[in-house]
Design a protein around this motif. Structure first.
Motif, PDB file in Angstrom:
ATOM      1  N   PRO A  39       0.800  -1.238   0.000  1.00  0.00           N
ATOM      2  CA  PRO A  39       0.000   0.000   0.000  1.00  0.00           C
ATOM      3  C   PRO A  39       0.831   1.286   0.000  1.00  0.00           C
ATOM      4  O   PRO A  39       0.472   2.251  -0.672  1.00  0.00           O
ATOM      5  CB  PRO A  39      -0.828  -0.106   1.280  1.00  0.00           C
ATOM      6  CG  PRO A  39      -0.870  -1.546   1.612  1.00  0.00           C
ATOM      7  CD  PRO A  39       0.398  -2.142   1.073  1.00  0.00           C
ATOM      8  N   VAL A  40       1.946   1.301   0.718  1.00  0.00           N
ATOM      9  CA  VAL A  40       2.784   2.507   0.753  1.00  0.00           C
ATOM     10  C   VAL A  40       3.425   2.739  -0.607  1.00  0.00           C
ATOM     11  O   VAL A  40       3.395   3.854  -1.145  1.00  0.00           O
ATOM     12  CB  VAL A  40       3.858   2.392   1.864  1.00  0.00           C
ATOM     13  CG1 VAL A  40       4.817   3.560   1.803  1.00  0.00           C
ATOM     14  CG2 VAL A  40       3.212   2.291   3.234  1.00  0.00           C
ATOM     15  N   SER A  42       2.482   1.535  -3.503  1.00  0.00           N
ATOM     16  CA  SER A  42       1.479   1.796  -4.527  1.00  0.00           C
ATOM     17  C   SER A  42       0.950   3.218  -4.427  1.00  0.00           C
ATOM     18  O   SER A  42       0.640   3.839  -5.438  1.00  0.00           O
ATOM     19  CB  SER A  42       0.386   0.748  -4.429  1.00  0.00           C
ATOM     20  OG  SER A  42      -0.827   1.240  -4.060  1.00  0.00           O
ATOM     21  N   THR A  43       0.877   3.769  -3.209  1.00  0.00           N
ATOM     22  CA  THR A  43       0.461   5.165  -3.041  1.00  0.00           C
ATOM     23  C   THR A  43       1.501   6.113  -3.617  1.00  0.00           C
ATOM     24  O   THR A  43       1.160   7.060  -4.334  1.00  0.00           O
ATOM     25  CB  THR A  43       0.223   5.473  -1.550  1.00  0.00           C
ATOM     26  OG1 THR A  43      -0.774   4.604  -1.052  1.00  0.00           O
ATOM     27  CG2 THR A  43      -0.202   6.912  -1.353  1.00  0.00           C
ATOM     28  N   SER A  46       1.221   5.881  -7.359  1.00  0.00           N
ATOM     29  CA  SER A  46       0.022   6.513  -7.928  1.00  0.00           C
ATOM     30  C   SER A  46       0.079   8.033  -7.845  1.00  0.00           C
ATOM     31  O   SER A  46      -0.536   8.725  -8.649  1.00  0.00           O
ATOM     32  CB  SER A  46      -1.238   5.988  -7.240  1.00  0.00           C
ATOM     33  OG  SER A  46      -1.279   6.413  -5.898  1.00  0.00           O
ATOM     34  N   ILE A  47       0.833   8.565  -6.898  1.00  0.00           N
ATOM     35  CA  ILE A  47       0.975  10.024  -6.772  1.00  0.00           C
ATOM     36  C   ILE A  47       1.970  10.567  -7.789  1.00  0.00           C
ATOM     37  O   ILE A  47       1.779  11.638  -8.356  1.00  0.00           O
ATOM     38  CB  ILE A  47       1.408  10.397  -5.335  1.00  0.00           C
ATOM     39  CG1 ILE A  47       0.277  10.118  -4.355  1.00  0.00           C
ATOM     40  CG2 ILE A  47       1.844  11.848  -5.249  1.00  0.00           C
ATOM     41  CD1 ILE A  47       0.681  10.250  -2.906  1.00  0.00           C
TER      42      ILE A  47
END
Length: 97
Positions: A39-40, A42-43, A46-47
């Motif tokens: 999740p970290v 991928s965030t 995505s940013i």
């Protein structure tokens, strides 16, 4: 006038934080075995990827090395400097003589 100066300074600071996130993204790209479903990670991806993809179309990879991040950093730094200069100009204009 103070509101505009503060707005420019907040935007410039936001771009500074985004630059740090971009640095993290570029450094993480050096490790090919990372699990990008984390999740970290991928965030972060995505940013930053939409911004970096805009420059990947301008500079093709040379010998497997993606140099588009350099242009992305230069553009981000230029925008940040423009915002800071604008805030200083508005601040100096608001000062009494």
């Amino acid at each position: 006038m103070d509101l505009l100066v503060n707005l420019f300074q907040v935007l410039a600071q936001t771009l500074q934080i985004y630059s740090l996130v971009l640095i993290v993204r570029v450094l993480l790209s050096w490790f090919p075995n990372l699990d990008w479903s984390n999740p970290v990670l991928s965030t972060v991806s995505s940013i930053t990827d939409p911004y970096l993809n805009a420059f990947r179309g301008l500079i093709p990879p040379l010998g497997g090395i993606d140099l588009s991040a350099i242009l992305a950093f230069v553009a981000l730094n230029l925008l940040q400097q423009l915002l800071l200069n604008a805030s200083f100009a508005f601040y100096a204009e608001a000062l009494p003589y």
